[in-house]
Design an enzyme around this catalytic site. Structure first.
Site, PDB file in Angstrom:
ATOM      1  N   PRO A 119       0.840  -1.207   0.000  1.00 44.91           N
ATOM      2  CA  PRO A 119       0.000   0.000   0.000  1.00 44.91           C
ATOM      3  C   PRO A 119       0.874   1.257   0.000  1.00 44.91           C
ATOM      4  O   PRO A 119       1.850   1.333   0.742  1.00 44.91           O
ATOM      5  CB  PRO A 119      -0.805  -0.112   1.293  1.00 44.91           C
ATOM      6  CG  PRO A 119      -0.789  -1.562   1.634  1.00 44.91           C
ATOM      7  CD  PRO A 119       0.501  -2.121   1.096  1.00 44.91           C
ATOM      8  N   ARG A 120       0.518   2.172  -0.865  1.00 46.99           N
ATOM      9  CA  ARG A 120       1.359   3.349  -1.104  1.00 46.99           C
ATOM     10  C   ARG A 120       1.455   4.263   0.114  1.00 46.99           C
ATOM     11  O   ARG A 120       0.447   4.625   0.707  1.00 46.99           O
ATOM     12  CB  ARG A 120       0.755   4.121  -2.281  1.00 46.99           C
ATOM     13  CG  ARG A 120       1.579   5.284  -2.732  1.00 46.99           C
ATOM     14  CD  ARG A 120       0.824   6.065  -3.806  1.00 46.99           C
ATOM     15  NE  ARG A 120       1.505   7.298  -4.074  1.00 46.99           N
ATOM     16  CZ  ARG A 120       2.518   7.421  -4.922  1.00 46.99           C
ATOM     17  NH1 ARG A 120       2.926   6.375  -5.599  1.00 46.99           N
ATOM     18  NH2 ARG A 120       3.119   8.570  -5.097  1.00 46.99           N
ATOM     19  N   GLN A 121       2.655   4.626   0.476  1.00 49.66           N
ATOM     20  CA  GLN A 121       2.920   5.582   1.550  1.00 49.66           C
ATOM     21  C   GLN A 121       2.086   5.273   2.795  1.00 49.66           C
ATOM     22  O   GLN A 121       1.423   6.148   3.344  1.00 49.66           O
ATOM     23  CB  GLN A 121       2.677   7.008   1.036  1.00 49.66           C
ATOM     24  CG  GLN A 121       3.715   7.380  -0.019  1.00 49.66           C
ATOM     25  CD  GLN A 121       3.473   8.739  -0.633  1.00 49.66           C
ATOM     26  OE1 GLN A 121       3.065   8.842  -1.788  1.00 49.66           O
ATOM     27  NE2 GLN A 121       3.706   9.781   0.128  1.00 49.66           N
ATOM     28  N   SER A 125       6.967   0.932   4.437  1.00 50.70           N
ATOM     29  CA  SER A 125       8.229   1.055   3.737  1.00 50.70           C
ATOM     30  C   SER A 125       8.189   0.594   2.284  1.00 50.70           C
ATOM     31  O   SER A 125       9.092  -0.092   1.805  1.00 50.70           O
ATOM     32  CB  SER A 125       9.330   0.322   4.497  1.00 50.70           C
ATOM     33  OG  SER A 125      10.530   0.888   4.090  1.00 50.70           O
ATOM     34  N   SER A 127       8.573   2.620  -0.036  1.00 49.39           N
ATOM     35  CA  SER A 127       9.615   3.368  -0.750  1.00 49.39           C
ATOM     36  C   SER A 127      10.912   2.560  -0.771  1.00 49.39           C
ATOM     37  O   SER A 127      11.459   2.286  -1.843  1.00 49.39           O
ATOM     38  CB  SER A 127       9.834   4.744  -0.105  1.00 49.39           C
ATOM     39  OG  SER A 127      10.233   4.644   1.236  1.00 49.39           O
ATOM     40  N   SER A 128      11.384   2.132   0.394  1.00 52.03           N
ATOM     41  CA  SER A 128      12.683   1.426   0.377  1.00 52.03           C
ATOM     42  C   SER A 128      12.585   0.030  -0.204  1.00 52.03           C
ATOM     43  O   SER A 128      13.616  -0.521  -0.613  1.00 52.03           O
ATOM     44  CB  SER A 128      13.350   1.379   1.742  1.00 52.03           C
ATOM     45  OG  SER A 128      12.540   1.822   2.717  1.00 52.03           O
ATOM     46  N   ASP A 172      13.988   0.175   8.096  1.00 51.39           N
ATOM     47  CA  ASP A 172      13.275  -0.428   6.965  1.00 51.39           C
ATOM     48  C   ASP A 172      14.256  -1.208   6.099  1.00 51.39           C
ATOM     49  O   ASP A 172      14.010  -2.326   5.669  1.00 51.39           O
ATOM     50  CB  ASP A 172      12.662   0.621   6.024  1.00 51.39           C
ATOM     51  CG  ASP A 172      12.040   1.790   6.744  1.00 51.39           C
ATOM     52  OD1 ASP A 172      11.715   1.637   7.919  1.00 51.39           O
ATOM     53  OD2 ASP A 172      11.903   2.851   6.118  1.00 51.39           O
TER      54      ASP A 172
HETATM   55  N1  LIG Z   1       3.853   2.533  -3.957  1.00 48.93           N
HETATM   56  C1  LIG Z   1       4.705   3.430  -4.440  1.00 48.93           C
HETATM   57  N2  LIG Z   1       4.908   3.534  -5.754  1.00 48.93           N
HETATM   58  C2  LIG Z   1       5.770   4.424  -6.227  1.00 48.93           C
HETATM   59  N3  LIG Z   1       6.500   5.253  -5.487  1.00 48.93           N
HETATM   60  C3  LIG Z   1       6.326   5.210  -4.185  1.00 48.93           C
HETATM   61  C4  LIG Z   1       5.432   4.296  -3.586  1.00 48.93           C
HETATM   62  N4  LIG Z   1       5.482   4.485  -2.259  1.00 48.93           N
HETATM   63  C5  LIG Z   1       6.366   5.455  -2.044  1.00 48.93           C
HETATM   64  N5  LIG Z   1       6.878   5.916  -3.205  1.00 48.93           N
HETATM   65  C6  LIG Z   1       7.890   6.960  -3.371  1.00 48.93           C
HETATM   66  O1  LIG Z   1       8.659   7.064  -2.152  1.00 48.93           O
HETATM   67  C7  LIG Z   1       8.494   8.358  -1.550  1.00 48.93           C
HETATM   68  C8  LIG Z   1       8.490   8.243  -0.049  1.00 48.93           C
HETATM   69  O2  LIG Z   1       7.368   7.441   0.337  1.00 48.93           O
HETATM   70  P1  LIG Z   1       7.094   7.148   1.877  1.00 48.93           P
HETATM   71  O3  LIG Z   1       6.234   8.241   2.415  1.00 48.93           O
HETATM   72  O4  LIG Z   1       8.380   6.851   2.546  1.00 48.93           O
HETATM   73  O5  LIG Z   1       6.187   5.833   1.751  1.00 48.93           O
HETATM   74  P2  LIG Z   1       6.327   4.418   2.474  1.00 48.93           P
HETATM   75  O6  LIG Z   1       5.706   4.580   3.820  1.00 48.93           O
HETATM   76  O7  LIG Z   1       5.542   3.495   1.600  1.00 48.93           O
HETATM   77  O8  LIG Z   1       7.784   4.101   2.535  1.00 48.93           O
HETATM   78  C9  LIG Z   1       7.220   8.892  -2.190  1.00 48.93           C
HETATM   79  O9  LIG Z   1       7.210  10.297  -2.170  1.00 48.93           O
HETATM   80  C10 LIG Z   1       7.318   8.339  -3.607  1.00 48.93           C
HETATM   81  O10 LIG Z   1       8.276   9.082  -4.377  1.00 48.93           O
HETATM   82  O1  LIG Z   2       8.476   6.788  11.629  1.00 50.39           O
HETATM   83  C1  LIG Z   2       8.789   5.605  11.445  1.00 50.39           C
HETATM   84  O2  LIG Z   2       8.482   4.730  12.259  1.00 50.39           O
HETATM   85  C2  LIG Z   2       9.552   5.226  10.184  1.00 50.39           C
HETATM   86  O3  LIG Z   2       9.219   6.135   9.128  1.00 50.39           O
HETATM   87  C3  LIG Z   2       9.763   5.844   7.849  1.00 50.39           C
HETATM   88  O4  LIG Z   2       9.200   4.645   7.346  1.00 50.39           O
HETATM   89  P1  LIG Z   2       7.882   4.701   6.371  1.00 50.39           P
HETATM   90  O5  LIG Z   2       7.516   3.305   6.038  1.00 50.39           O
HETATM   91  O6  LIG Z   2       8.310   5.463   5.152  1.00 50.39           O
HETATM   92  O7  LIG Z   2       6.828   5.402   7.132  1.00 50.39           O
HETATM   93  C4  LIG Z   2      11.282   5.757   7.964  1.00 50.39           C
HETATM   94  O8  LIG Z   2      11.824   5.334   6.720  1.00 50.39           O
HETATM   95  C5  LIG Z   2      11.743   4.832   9.100  1.00 50.39           C
HETATM   96  O9  LIG Z   2      13.158   4.886   9.237  1.00 50.39           O
HETATM   97  C6  LIG Z   2      11.068   5.237  10.404  1.00 50.39           C
HETATM   98  O10 LIG Z   2      11.414   4.369  11.455  1.00 50.39           O
HETATM   99 MG   LIG Z   3       9.332   5.191   3.276  1.00 51.58          MG
END
Ligand SMILES: Nc1ncnc2c1ncn2[C@@H]1O[C@H](COP(=O)(O)OP(=O)(O)O)[C@@H](O)[C@H]1O
Ligand SMILES: O=C(O)[C@H]1O[C@H](OP(=O)(O)O)[C@H](O)[C@@H](O)[C@@H]1O
Ligand SMILES: [Mg+2]
Length: 359
Positions: A119-121, A125, A127-128, A172
């Site tokens: 699920p997006r954002q 994690s 993003s990573s 992450d």
């Molecule tokens: N599902 C996704 N598809 C494409 N890009 C994503 C996605 N989720 C995150 N990103 C990219 O990573 C950036 C950071 O996302 P982040 O808030 O850390 O989300 P997450 O909690 O999923 O790690 C976003 O601004 C976007 O550029």
């Molecule tokens: O706030 C947190 O617990 C984490 O937030 C980020 O993870 P995300 O999945 O993008 O919300 C961050 O990358 C982590 O290092 C933090 O622990």
């Molecule tokens: Mg992230």
């Protein structure tokens, strides 16, 4: 994890992660207990090509919309960016790391594309996961997996996101590089001496049944973190002492897990969220995110954010009957709830054997 190994084309996978205890102290030299989640992953595909191409994802890197309203709705919810910038950044970080460390890279090009069901954002994690899977492709395409140590890889993944101005820590990336369940210590002392934290894989069978709760509710982790990060940099006593307390929860929780002391684990999980709430404030955490925690707690479950917001991990200290109550309460509130399956170790036998010799 290696999914397909063909001569010409490859696909690598990295899983979502749940921060069980200690997050977000990983951003501040603390500790964490985190694990990778089976069933939620990002894949990156690499195929050799004449030109170097990073392909936009048809859904996550949208530039075409049915209407102006749809464009605005998308930007309101998910922000301006998708995964392309993540792929570009890891290519740059990987190249520079190799250059600085005398790792020769063959002169050849590739096309990278990605997909994800995380699920997006949502604080899982996503993003990573994209960055981690891309790094895995690059390691194999250039044949340098044995030249970049496992412990160092999370730093590269984090640096790719830092490069984009995303405030984040290492937890992450460690959970995704290692897979399974990992206890992590990011103390400055280790970081200075080793250049990375001390990461201890734990037996996943130590975990009690855990539940993942989430809603369609994207939040930008970089934005959520930025003001607390600034306060920490400014020497804010409350933030500094609270982060130490959060780090201690991971230390205590890792001991509680080793003893399978689940009532203690539940107490620590709740304390973890309560400290986050005091530091970040309700506005930054978001009403819906707080509601997910509260719905779980309303039936006596322990609950906290998996990451910076969007998803919640819950534990039912009273067992199966309470888990049924949790499912009903979440469904009634309109949240997705499912029992978590931990993804197994992502490391090869050789990589596992290489770990202890450096710590
Ligand atoms: N599902 C996704 N598809 C494409 N890009 C994503 C996605 N989720 C995150 N990103 C990219 O990573 C950036 C950071 O996302 P982040 O808030 O850390 O989300 P997450 O909690 O999923 O790690 C976003 O601004 C976007 O550029
Ligand atoms: O706030 C947190 O617990 C984490 O937030 C980020 O993870 P995300 O999945 O993008 O919300 C961050 O990358 C982590 O290092 C933090 O622990
Ligand atoms: Mg992230």
């Amino acid at each position: 994890m290696v999914v397909v190994t063909e001569k010409e084309e490859m696909e690598r996978r990295a899983y979502a992660r749940v921060g069980l205890l200690g997050n977000p102290s990983d951003v501040y030299g603390g500790r964490a207990v985190s694990f990778a989640v089976a069933g939620l992953w990002a894949t990156v595909r690499l195929r050799p090509s004449d030109q170097l191409l990073v392909q936009p994802h048809p859904r996550h890197d949208l530039v075409a919309f049915p209407s102006l309203h749809a464009l605005v709705e998308r930007l309101d919810g998910g922000g301006y960016y998708g995964g392309v910038r993540l792929l570009l950044a890891i290519c740059r970080i990987f190249h520079n790391h190799c250059k600085q460390n005398g790792i020769a890279l063959e002169d050849k090009n590739f096309t990278l594309s990605y997909d994800t069901n995380i699920p997006r954002q949502a604080g899982l994690s996503g993003s990573s996961a994209i960055v981690c899977a891309a790094l895995s492709c690059l390691l194999d395409f250039y044949g340098v997996r044995d030249k970049i140590r496992v412990e160092v890889r999370p730093n590269l993944i984090l640096n790719a996101e830092k490069e984009l101005g995303i405030v984040a820590g290492l937890q992450d990336r460690v959970a995704q590089v290692y897979g399974g369940l990992v206890y992590m210590d990011f103390s400055q002392e280790h970081m200075d001496k080793l250049g990375h934290g001390v990461y201890t894989p734990l037996d996943v069978d130590l975990l009690p049944p855990l539940y993942l709760i989430y809603a369609e509710n994207p939040s930008d982790s970089g934005k959520v973190h930025s003001s607390v990060r600034q306060r920490w940099l400014d020497g804010d006593e409350f933030i500094i002492s609270s982060m130490k307390e959060v780090a201690q929860l991971a230390y205590d929780g890792h001991n509680a897990l080793l003893q399978k002391n689940y009532s203690e684990l539940a107490r620590l999980m709740n304390k973890n969220f309560d400290l986050r709430r005091k530091m970040f404030g309700d506005d930054a955490l978001g009403e819906l995110n707080i509601k997910m925690v509260e719905v779980a707690r309303s039936i006596g479950a322990a609950s906290k954010f998996t990451g910076s917001g969007g998803a919640v991990v819950a534990m039912c200290p009273d067992g199966d009957a309470q888990a049924e109550l949790l499912k009903t309460a979440c469904q009634e509130a309109g949240f997705v709830v499912e029992q978590i399956e931990v993804a197994p170790s992502a490391l090869t036998k050789e990589e596992l054997a290489s770990l202890s010799s450096h710590q």
